[in-house]
Design a protein around this motif. Structure first.
Motif, mmCIF file in Angstrom:
data_model
loop_
_atom_site.group_PDB
_atom_site.id
_atom_site.type_symbol
_atom_site.label_atom_id
_atom_site.label_comp_id
_atom_site.label_asym_id
_atom_site.label_seq_id
_atom_site.Cartn_x
_atom_site.Cartn_y
_atom_site.Cartn_z
ATOM 1 N N MET A 1 1.116 -0.588 1.282
ATOM 2 C CA MET A 1 1.593 -1.933 1.604
ATOM 3 C C MET A 1 0.522 -2.753 2.322
ATOM 4 N N LEU A 2 -0.236 -2.070 3.160
ATOM 5 C CA LEU A 2 -1.284 -2.762 3.901
ATOM 6 C C LEU A 2 -2.325 -3.364 2.945
ATOM 7 N N LEU A 3 -2.586 -2.645 1.851
ATOM 8 C CA LEU A 3 -3.558 -3.139 0.868
ATOM 9 C C LEU A 3 -3.096 -4.474 0.272
ATOM 10 N N ALA A 4 -1.811 -4.566 -0.040
ATOM 11 C CA ALA A 4 -1.256 -5.826 -0.568
ATOM 12 C C ALA A 4 -1.404 -6.940 0.473
ATOM 13 N N TYR A 5 -1.166 -6.613 1.727
ATOM 14 C CA TYR A 5 -1.322 -7.593 2.811
ATOM 15 C C TYR A 5 -2.776 -8.053 2.924
ATOM 16 N N GLN A 6 -3.693 -7.092 2.802
ATOM 17 C CA GLN A 6 -5.120 -7.441 2.860
ATOM 18 C C GLN A 6 -5.477 -8.412 1.736
ATOM 19 N N MET A 7 -4.864 -8.155 0.563
ATOM 20 C CA MET A 7 -5.159 -8.998 -0.604
ATOM 21 C C MET A 7 -4.620 -10.412 -0.409
ATOM 22 N N ALA A 8 -3.422 -10.525 0.162
ATOM 23 C CA ALA A 8 -2.837 -11.846 0.414
ATOM 24 C C ALA A 8 -3.712 -12.630 1.386
ATOM 25 N N MET A 9 -4.181 -11.939 2.389
ATOM 26 C CA MET A 9 -4.989 -12.555 3.431
ATOM 27 C C MET A 9 -6.260 -13.202 2.874
ATOM 28 N N GLU A 10 -6.768 -12.613 1.812
ATOM 29 C CA GLU A 10 -8.018 -13.092 1.217
ATOM 30 C C GLU A 10 -7.826 -14.441 0.520
ATOM 31 N N ASN A 11 -6.631 -14.705 0.006
ATOM 32 C CA ASN A 11 -6.358 -15.979 -0.667
ATOM 33 C C ASN A 11 -4.869 -16.316 -0.576
ATOM 34 N N PRO A 12 -4.408 -16.677 0.619
ATOM 35 C CA PRO A 12 -2.956 -16.860 0.838
ATOM 36 C C PRO A 12 -2.339 -18.015 0.050
ATOM 37 N N LYS A 13 -3.171 -18.938 -0.417
ATOM 38 C CA LYS A 13 -2.616 -20.033 -1.230
ATOM 39 C C LYS A 13 -2.145 -19.509 -2.584
ATOM 40 N N MET A 14 -2.751 -18.445 -3.054
ATOM 41 C CA MET A 14 -2.412 -17.902 -4.380
ATOM 42 C C MET A 14 -1.664 -16.579 -4.339
ATOM 43 N N VAL A 15 -1.754 -15.867 -3.221
ATOM 44 C CA VAL A 15 -1.186 -14.512 -3.179
ATOM 45 C C VAL A 15 -0.039 -14.422 -2.171
ATOM 46 N N LEU A 16 1.083 -13.872 -2.627
ATOM 47 C CA LEU A 16 2.209 -13.583 -1.740
ATOM 48 C C LEU A 16 2.434 -12.074 -1.762
ATOM 49 N N ILE B 96 1.959 -12.955 4.109
ATOM 50 C CA ILE B 96 2.357 -11.589 4.459
ATOM 51 C C ILE B 96 3.800 -11.555 4.953
ATOM 52 N N ARG B 97 4.636 -10.764 4.264
ATOM 53 C CA ARG B 97 6.065 -10.674 4.577
ATOM 54 C C ARG B 97 6.501 -9.221 4.624
ATOM 55 N N TYR B 98 7.436 -8.933 5.512
ATOM 56 C CA TYR B 98 8.132 -7.646 5.431
ATOM 57 C C TYR B 98 9.617 -7.932 5.322
ATOM 58 N N LEU B 99 10.232 -7.409 4.271
ATOM 59 C CA LEU B 99 11.648 -7.647 4.029
ATOM 60 C C LEU B 99 12.415 -6.357 4.274
ATOM 61 N N GLY B 100 13.292 -6.367 5.260
ATOM 62 C CA GLY B 100 14.086 -5.182 5.553
ATOM 63 C C GLY B 100 13.939 -4.752 6.992
ATOM 64 N N ILE B 101 14.323 -3.511 7.241
ATOM 65 C CA ILE B 101 14.312 -2.981 8.603
ATOM 66 C C ILE B 101 12.993 -2.239 8.844
ATOM 67 N N HIS B 140 1.951 -12.357 -7.148
ATOM 68 C CA HIS B 140 3.070 -11.941 -6.304
ATOM 69 C C HIS B 140 3.122 -10.415 -6.286
ATOM 70 N N LEU B 141 2.875 -9.847 -5.119
ATOM 71 C CA LEU B 141 2.914 -8.393 -4.979
ATOM 72 C C LEU B 141 4.167 -8.005 -4.205
ATOM 73 N N GLU B 142 5.002 -7.174 -4.817
ATOM 74 C CA GLU B 142 6.175 -6.647 -4.128
ATOM 75 C C GLU B 142 5.979 -5.142 -3.984
ATOM 76 N N VAL B 143 5.804 -4.704 -2.746
ATOM 77 C CA VAL B 143 5.560 -3.283 -2.500
ATOM 78 C C VAL B 143 6.842 -2.654 -1.952
ATOM 79 N N PHE B 144 7.462 -1.817 -2.773
ATOM 80 C CA PHE B 144 8.717 -1.198 -2.361
ATOM 81 C C PHE B 144 8.452 0.048 -1.524
ATOM 82 N N VAL B 145 9.189 0.138 -0.427
ATOM 83 C CA VAL B 145 9.036 1.269 0.486
ATOM 84 C C VAL B 145 10.433 1.707 0.943
ATOM 85 N N THR B 146 10.495 2.900 1.526
ATOM 86 C CA THR B 146 11.743 3.324 2.168
ATOM 87 C C THR B 146 11.425 3.789 3.586
ATOM 88 N N PRO B 147 12.349 3.574 4.505
ATOM 89 C CA PRO B 147 12.077 3.928 5.898
ATOM 90 C C PRO B 147 12.246 5.416 6.158
#
Lengths: 67, 148
Positions: A1-16, B96-101, B140-147
């Motif tokens: 998940m952190l990798l996806a966050y790193q990627m968004a950070m690089e171009n937040p206008k285009m990446v969510l 950067i978003r986190y959805l859930g607990i 749009h990257l959706e990264v699914f995880v479980t706690p």
């Protein structure tokens, strides 16, 4: 998940980048047929199952988006 | 109200947060309509924020603030945490978003993402940076995880 966050950070206008907790968002995870985690959905089309190195994620992005 | 974070964990987080370089603001979006654990998440975040002077928190409701929810693309997605960079009153949305607990392993990820945003640098390799900079279609990257 952190990798996806790193990627968004690089171009937040285009990446969510959303980390989605599958239990709380069951409908969404069922819609994508999520069975194991982490599972990354790229533009509702590409899929990367498991935690993968940066290079491999980049390759999947290129495969899904083209170029 | 009983504390959610045990003293030992608080101590560890305080130590980790010494690495925070720049201010980070968390926006928490709950929902009165449908959000079983929103109160718990809000409490958790409220316990986390005082552990560093670099952190701030704002609390929002999806139904009461639809424009803000739309702005941050979290409509219908409670509970949602948006992790932004703050400079004075100015917030920069890094997507950067986190959805859930954010419990268990995902609590650690939340701490790591705060560190990431605070550092203001993705840390990615040059090839990945170059690709992302030249994107012509939204990603749009959706990264699914479980706690766990």
């Amino acid at each position: 998940m952190l990798l996806a966050y790193q990627m968004a950070m690089e171009n937040p206008k285009m990446v969510l980048a959303e980390g989605v907790e599958a239990m709380e968002f069951q409908e969404l995870s069922q819609q994508y047929g999520i069975s194991g985690v982490p599972d990354t959905v790229i533009n509702a089309a590409g899929r990367v199952v498991g935690a993968v190195p940066e290079q491999q994620m980049l390759a999947e992005l290129i495969r899904t988006l083209g170029k | 109200m009983e504390k959610m974070l045990p003293d030992e964990i608080v101590k560890q987080i305080r130590d980790v947060f010494k690495q925070l370089k720049h201010p980070v603001e968390l926006l928490f979006f709950g929902s009165q309509a449908r959000c079983e654990y929103c109160n718990e998440i809000q409490q958790l975040l409220e316990e986390l924020i005082p552990l560093s002077g670099q952190l701030s928190l704002s609390i929002h409701d999806l139904e009461q603030e639809p424009d803000l929810a739309r702005h941050y693309q979290v409509e219908g997605k409670a509970p949602a945490i948006v992790i932004t960079a703050r400079e004075g009153d100015q917030l920069t949305d890094y997507g950067i978003r986190y959805l859930g607990i954010p419990s268990g392993h995902e609590f650690t990820t939340l701490i790591q993402s705060i560190l990431l945003v605070s550092g203001r640098d993705s840390g990615l390799n040059p090839q990945t940076r170059a690709y992302l900079k030249t994107l012509t279609t939204p990603l749009h990257l959706e990264v699914f995880v479980t706690p766990t």
